[in-house]
Design an enzyme around this catalytic site. Structure first.
Site, PDB file in Angstrom:
ATOM      1  N   ARG A  95       0.847  -1.194   0.000  1.00 15.81           N
ATOM      2  CA  ARG A  95       0.000   0.000   0.000  1.00 15.81           C
ATOM      3  C   ARG A  95       0.883   1.245   0.000  1.00 15.81           C
ATOM      4  NH1 ARG A  95      -4.737   1.947   4.385  1.00 15.81           N
ATOM      5  NH2 ARG A  95      -4.960   4.052   3.489  1.00 15.81           N
ATOM      6  N   ASN A 149     -10.580  -4.459  -0.396  1.00 12.09           N
ATOM      7  CA  ASN A 149     -10.474  -3.418  -1.414  1.00 12.09           C
ATOM      8  C   ASN A 149      -9.435  -3.765  -2.481  1.00 12.09           C
ATOM      9  OD1 ASN A 149     -12.191  -1.151  -1.025  1.00 12.09           O
ATOM     10  ND2 ASN A 149     -11.168  -0.728   0.897  1.00 12.09           N
ATOM     11  N   CYS A 171     -19.154  -1.527   1.120  1.00  9.89           N
ATOM     12  CA  CYS A 171     -18.199  -0.503   1.571  1.00  9.89           C
ATOM     13  C   CYS A 171     -18.814   0.241   2.751  1.00  9.89           C
ATOM     14  CB  CYS A 171     -17.951   0.479   0.421  1.00  9.89           C
ATOM     15  SG  CYS A 171     -17.074   1.970   0.882  1.00  9.89           S
ATOM     16  N   ASP A 172     -17.985   0.639   3.712  1.00  6.67           N
ATOM     17  CA  ASP A 172     -18.551   1.311   4.881  1.00  6.67           C
ATOM     18  C   ASP A 172     -18.434   2.833   4.816  1.00  6.67           C
ATOM     19  OD1 ASP A 172     -15.816   0.647   7.241  1.00  6.67           O
ATOM     20  OD2 ASP A 172     -15.931   1.744   5.356  1.00  6.67           O
ATOM     21  N   HIS A 202     -16.700   4.091  -3.927  1.00  5.87           N
ATOM     22  CA  HIS A 202     -15.784   5.224  -3.708  1.00  5.87           C
ATOM     23  C   HIS A 202     -15.939   6.272  -4.794  1.00  5.87           C
ATOM     24  CE1 HIS A 202     -12.824   2.956  -0.824  1.00  5.87           C
ATOM     25  NE2 HIS A 202     -14.064   2.943  -0.432  1.00  5.87           N
ATOM     26  N   TYR A 271     -14.756  10.301  -1.325  1.00  2.00           N
ATOM     27  CA  TYR A 271     -13.711   9.809  -2.234  1.00  2.00           C
ATOM     28  C   TYR A 271     -13.651  10.592  -3.551  1.00  2.00           C
ATOM     29  CZ  TYR A 271     -11.866   5.969   0.474  1.00  2.00           C
ATOM     30  OH  TYR A 271     -11.208   5.226   1.435  1.00  2.00           O
TER      31      TYR A 271
HETATM   32  N1  LIG Z   1     -14.841  -1.918   2.051  1.00  2.00           N
HETATM   33  C1  LIG Z   1     -14.569  -1.017   3.022  1.00  2.00           C
HETATM   34  O1  LIG Z   1     -15.255  -0.041   3.167  1.00  2.00           O
HETATM   35  C2  LIG Z   1     -13.360  -1.222   3.899  1.00  2.00           C
HETATM   36  C3  LIG Z   1     -13.229  -0.543   5.124  1.00  2.00           C
HETATM   37  C4  LIG Z   1     -12.048  -0.743   5.856  1.00  2.00           C
HETATM   38  C5  LIG Z   1     -11.085  -1.620   5.396  1.00  2.00           C
HETATM   39  N2  LIG Z   1     -11.289  -2.266   4.214  1.00  2.00           N
HETATM   40  C6  LIG Z   1     -10.335  -3.239   3.693  1.00  2.00           C
HETATM   41  O2  LIG Z   1     -10.142  -4.257   4.663  1.00  2.00           O
HETATM   42  C7  LIG Z   1      -8.871  -4.872   4.389  1.00  2.00           C
HETATM   43  C8  LIG Z   1      -8.062  -4.983   5.669  1.00  2.00           C
HETATM   44  O3  LIG Z   1      -7.600  -3.716   6.002  1.00  2.00           O
HETATM   45  P1  LIG Z   1      -6.417  -3.551   7.100  1.00  2.00           P
HETATM   46  O4  LIG Z   1      -5.974  -2.127   7.045  1.00  2.00           O
HETATM   47  O5  LIG Z   1      -6.865  -4.119   8.391  1.00  2.00           O
HETATM   48  O6  LIG Z   1      -5.254  -4.476   6.473  1.00  2.00           O
HETATM   49  P2  LIG Z   1      -4.211  -5.430   7.256  1.00  2.00           P
HETATM   50  O7  LIG Z   1      -2.998  -5.544   6.369  1.00  2.00           O
HETATM   51  O8  LIG Z   1      -4.066  -5.032   8.647  1.00  2.00           O
HETATM   52  O9  LIG Z   1      -4.942  -6.878   7.239  1.00  2.00           O
HETATM   53  C9  LIG Z   1      -5.108  -7.592   6.068  1.00  2.00           C
HETATM   54  C10 LIG Z   1      -4.810  -9.055   6.360  1.00  2.00           C
HETATM   55  O10 LIG Z   1      -5.009  -9.788   5.145  1.00  2.00           O
HETATM   56  C11 LIG Z   1      -4.017 -10.797   5.081  1.00  2.00           C
HETATM   57  N3  LIG Z   1      -3.884 -11.274   3.695  1.00  2.00           N
HETATM   58  C12 LIG Z   1      -3.274 -10.651   2.677  1.00  2.00           C
HETATM   59  N4  LIG Z   1      -3.361 -11.407   1.566  1.00  2.00           N
HETATM   60  C13 LIG Z   1      -4.071 -12.521   1.895  1.00  2.00           C
HETATM   61  C14 LIG Z   1      -4.509 -13.669   1.176  1.00  2.00           C
HETATM   62  N5  LIG Z   1      -4.230 -13.809  -0.145  1.00  2.00           N
HETATM   63  N6  LIG Z   1      -5.223 -14.618   1.834  1.00  2.00           N
HETATM   64  C15 LIG Z   1      -5.495 -14.458   3.158  1.00  2.00           C
HETATM   65  N7  LIG Z   1      -5.111 -13.403   3.898  1.00  2.00           N
HETATM   66  C16 LIG Z   1      -4.407 -12.436   3.258  1.00  2.00           C
HETATM   67  C17 LIG Z   1      -2.761 -10.125   5.626  1.00  2.00           C
HETATM   68  O11 LIG Z   1      -1.788 -11.066   6.018  1.00  2.00           O
HETATM   69  C18 LIG Z   1      -3.333  -9.309   6.788  1.00  2.00           C
HETATM   70  O12 LIG Z   1      -3.285 -10.036   7.982  1.00  2.00           O
HETATM   71  C19 LIG Z   1      -8.219  -4.016   3.298  1.00  2.00           C
HETATM   72  O13 LIG Z   1      -8.504  -4.569   2.022  1.00  2.00           O
HETATM   73  C20 LIG Z   1      -8.952  -2.704   3.432  1.00  2.00           C
HETATM   74  O14 LIG Z   1      -8.888  -1.925   2.253  1.00  2.00           O
HETATM   75  C21 LIG Z   1     -12.381  -2.087   3.463  1.00  2.00           C
HETATM   76  O1  LIG Z   2      -6.814   4.915   5.430  1.00  2.00           O
HETATM   77  P1  LIG Z   2      -7.495   3.903   6.305  1.00  2.00           P
HETATM   78  O2  LIG Z   2      -6.871   2.510   6.198  1.00  2.00           O
HETATM   79  O3  LIG Z   2      -7.734   4.335   7.711  1.00  2.00           O
HETATM   80  O4  LIG Z   2      -8.985   3.791   5.740  1.00  2.00           O
HETATM   81  C1  LIG Z   2      -9.181   3.378   4.424  1.00  2.00           C
HETATM   82  C2  LIG Z   2     -10.619   2.928   4.387  1.00  2.00           C
HETATM   83  O5  LIG Z   2     -11.432   4.118   4.543  1.00  2.00           O
HETATM   84  C3  LIG Z   2     -12.850   3.871   4.466  1.00  2.00           C
HETATM   85  O6  LIG Z   2     -13.224   3.056   5.582  1.00  2.00           O
HETATM   86  C4  LIG Z   2     -13.281   3.799   6.805  1.00  2.00           C
HETATM   87  C5  LIG Z   2     -14.742   3.913   7.184  1.00  2.00           C
HETATM   88  O7  LIG Z   2     -15.403   4.593   6.149  1.00  2.00           O
HETATM   89  C6  LIG Z   2     -14.896   4.655   8.488  1.00  2.00           C
HETATM   90  O8  LIG Z   2     -16.238   4.566   8.885  1.00  2.00           O
HETATM   91  C7  LIG Z   2     -14.065   4.015   9.564  1.00  2.00           C
HETATM   92  O9  LIG Z   2     -14.599   2.708   9.872  1.00  2.00           O
HETATM   93  O10 LIG Z   2     -12.747   3.867   9.167  1.00  2.00           O
HETATM   94  C8  LIG Z   2     -12.613   3.066   7.978  1.00  2.00           C
HETATM   95  C9  LIG Z   2     -11.150   2.847   7.794  1.00  2.00           C
HETATM   96  O11 LIG Z   2     -10.461   4.000   8.156  1.00  2.00           O
HETATM   97  C10 LIG Z   2     -13.191   3.171   3.159  1.00  2.00           C
HETATM   98  O12 LIG Z   2     -14.547   2.834   3.111  1.00  2.00           O
HETATM   99  C11 LIG Z   2     -12.380   1.908   2.982  1.00  2.00           C
HETATM  100  O13 LIG Z   2     -12.678   1.314   1.741  1.00  2.00           O
HETATM  101  C12 LIG Z   2     -10.907   2.224   3.066  1.00  2.00           C
HETATM  102  O14 LIG Z   2     -10.143   1.028   3.008  1.00  2.00           O
HETATM  103 MN   LIG Z   3     -14.770   1.486   1.109  1.00  2.00          MN
END
Ligand SMILES: NC(=O)c1ccc[n+]([C@@H]2O[C@H](COP(=O)([O-])OP(=O)(O)OC[C@H]3O[C@@H](n4cnc5c(N)ncnc54)[C@H](O)[C@@H]3O)[C@@H](O)[C@H]2O)c1
Ligand SMILES: O=P(O)(O)OC[C@H]1O[C@H](O[C@H]2[C@H](O)[C@@H](O)[C@@H](O)O[C@@H]2CO)[C@H](O)[C@@H](O)[C@@H]1O
Ligand SMILES: [Mn+2]
Length: 448
Positions: A95, A149, A171-172, A202, A271
């Site tokens: 990232r 994501n 997505c949150d 986004h 976004y």
């Molecule tokens: N959709 C949303 O709105 C939203 C909100 C918040 C976070 N996210 C997503 O949630 C995910 C986690 O975020 P984070 O900051 O906690 O990341 P993080 O790196 O702390 O955790 C991700 C975990 O996934 C594991 N991983 C990576 N590749 C893998 C694979 N192929 N199989 C199994 N495990 C695997 C890693 O080892 C790690 O432990 C990210 O994709 C982030 O973008 C999405």
């Molecule tokens: O930069 P990060 O890793 O802090 O956040 C990236 C994510 O941002 C959004 O998720 C937010 C969410 O919207 C908010 O409510 C709160 O829960 O924090 C989250 C993570 O900060 C976005 O929706 C995600 O897709 C991003 O991965």
């Molecule tokens: Mn999102």
């Protein structure tokens, strides 16, 4: 069905969000009773830190729930009803490169938007599809709630590669903003308002915000505030409005005031700043210290320190972990599937005519009624020329990225980068692409 207790596996058990989600699941046992929680990750060391703490939390607060953590797919995905997927392929190390490489060329670096999002998408597709295959091999009746994501590219990829799979992409961010809108409108919570929204993940807009009980149109009041302060709640709640909000997120919430007035009839997702204020975003970026660095210094450090403390103490009685209120959407979604509640939820689904004047094959983020057979999209109708034009460009970037992954095509990825509203020219796109290929040689398919 009401007596059934469910079994879930969290894919990405080592995620910084896992403890808050576990606390949230335990807090909703009345609505979503569990018999088992499993963790799955491909990094055993990272996962163990989180799992050791969560095992104690579950043992102390819900001893009836069986817990295990594993890196073995068969152990993880056998006998489960739901996969909660939040993996980050390449983790923060990649990232960080997603965010820094574009900045070398004066282009914004971001987790899910622009070149960073394209690079992340090229890594995520394989990881998410692999988990879908594990789910279908070992628990064919399970549903995947995916919020790994970049959700837009992952959703387009699973639409094409796993067309019949039971996947809900969510997505949150909109949920977070709706909570802020409710407070701006003087309502208790987002559950007091009803909304209409359309876009891509986004990349969307609210078109209607009303009081759920009275039908009062809340858009004028919220719009007046947002045009002055964005979604920054500091101006109604003082410091309480910015507590636990990282400074860069406060900037993001406030920045909305700069582009919301582009359309008086809608309110934008935060976004869109990356596509409408890209010059300001670059001007305020520090290539030596991007969002990943803030997350590593903030959320990751706090979460992993607390996990290690719990494991060392052998108890979570005094834990600082709290229920991740934003993650309640996971229970809302799971119970909608389990109990056919027809809950109205914003999901990323095939358009198929819901937005009348937009590509029917696009994965759009729109309100759906969710029941045991999955989402039923609500009709959006015609969208305005401004949003239609922006979305057509962005959805083409997302589709070309998935083309590039499937075809291993350098050309398609160069086209995707060139087409992004965040990239100024084909020349700059190619410079970024060549750097990203080198950085992602362990994660992307080899492009030809
Ligand atoms: N959709 C949303 O709105 C939203 C909100 C918040 C976070 N996210 C997503 O949630 C995910 C986690 O975020 P984070 O900051 O906690 O990341 P993080 O790196 O702390 O955790 C991700 C975990 O996934 C594991 N991983 C990576 N590749 C893998 C694979 N192929 N199989 C199994 N495990 C695997 C890693 O080892 C790690 O432990 C990210 O994709 C982030 O973008 C999405
Ligand atoms: O930069 P990060 O890793 O802090 O956040 C990236 C994510 O941002 C959004 O998720 C937010 C969410 O919207 C908010 O409510 C709160 O829960 O924090 C989250 C993570 O900060 C976005 O929706 C995600 O897709 C991003 O991965
Ligand atoms: Mn999102």
């Amino acid at each position: 069905m009401q007596d059934k207790k469910f079994s879930v596996v969290i894919a990405g058990g080592g995620s910084t969000f896992t403890p808050g989600i576990v606390m949230m699941l335990l807090a909703h046992q009345d609505r979503f009773p569990l018999r088992q929680i499993k963790f799955y990750d491909n990094d055993p060391d990272r996962q163990k830190i989180v799992a050791d703490a969560c095992e104690i939390i579950i043992r102390e607060r819900a001893p009836q729930i069986k817990f295990l953590a594993t890196t073995d797919p068969e152990t993880a995905f056998t006998d489960i009803d739901f996969v909660l997927a939040h993996i980050r392929v390449g983790k923060y190390e990649m990232r960080s490169k997603d965010e820094k490489i574009p900045l070398k060329y004066g282009v914004l670096g971001q987790e899910t938007c622009g070149p960073g999002g394209i690079a992340y998408g090229m890594r995520s597709i394989g990881g998410v599809v692999e988990i879908v295959h594990y789910m279908e091999k070992y628990s064919p009746n399970a549903w995947m709630l995916n919020y790994s994501n970049p959700a837009a590219i992952v959703a387009e990829a699973t639409r094409r590669l796993c067309p019949n799979s039971r996947i809900l992409n969510i997505c949150d961010m909109p949920i977070d903003i709706e909570g802020k809108m409710a407070q701006i409108a003087g309502r208790e919570s987002l559950h007091d308002i009803e909304w209409k929204y359309f876009g891509l993940n986004h990349f969307g807009w609210w078109t209607s915000i009303k009081d759920k009980k009275t039908g009062e149109d809340l858009m004028p009041k919220i719009r007046d505030y947002v045009w002055k302060h964005g979604y920054n709640l500091k101006y109604i709640k003082g410091d309480a409005g910015v507590q636990h909000v990282d400074p860069s997120w406060q900037v993001t919430f406030e920045m909305v005031k700069g582009f919301a007035p582009l359309d008086p009839n809608t309110l934008p997702n935060t976004y869109l700043k990356y596509y409408l204020c890209q010059d300001d975003v670059v001007a305020h970026s520090d290539i030596k210290h991007t969002r990943t660095d803030e997350v590593i210094e903030g959320r990751e450090k706090e979460v992993f320190t607390e996990c290690r403390r719990i494991a060392a103490a052998g108890t979570a009685k005094e834990t600082s972990f709290v229920v991740d209120a934003h993650a309640v959407y996971i229970v809302d979604l799971a119970t909608a599937i389990a109990y056919n509640t027809k809950a109205n939820m914003l999901l990323i689904v095939p358009n198929e005519g819901a937005i009348e004047n937009f590509d029917p094959t696009a994965m759009v983020e729109i309100p759906c009624l969710v029941g045991s057979d999955g989402p039923e999209p609500l009709v959006v109708g015609k969208i305005p020329q401004f949003q239609k034009g922006m979305m057509e460009q962005q959805v083409s970037v997302e589709k070309l990225t998935v083309d590039a992954w499937i075809e291993h095509s350098y050309l398609k990825l160069w086209q995707a980068l060139t087409l992004s509203k965040t990239v100024p020219s084909a020349k700059v796109a190619k410079l970024i692409l060549d750097d990203l290929i080198e950085a992602n040689k362990d994660f992307w398919p080899e492009l030809k």
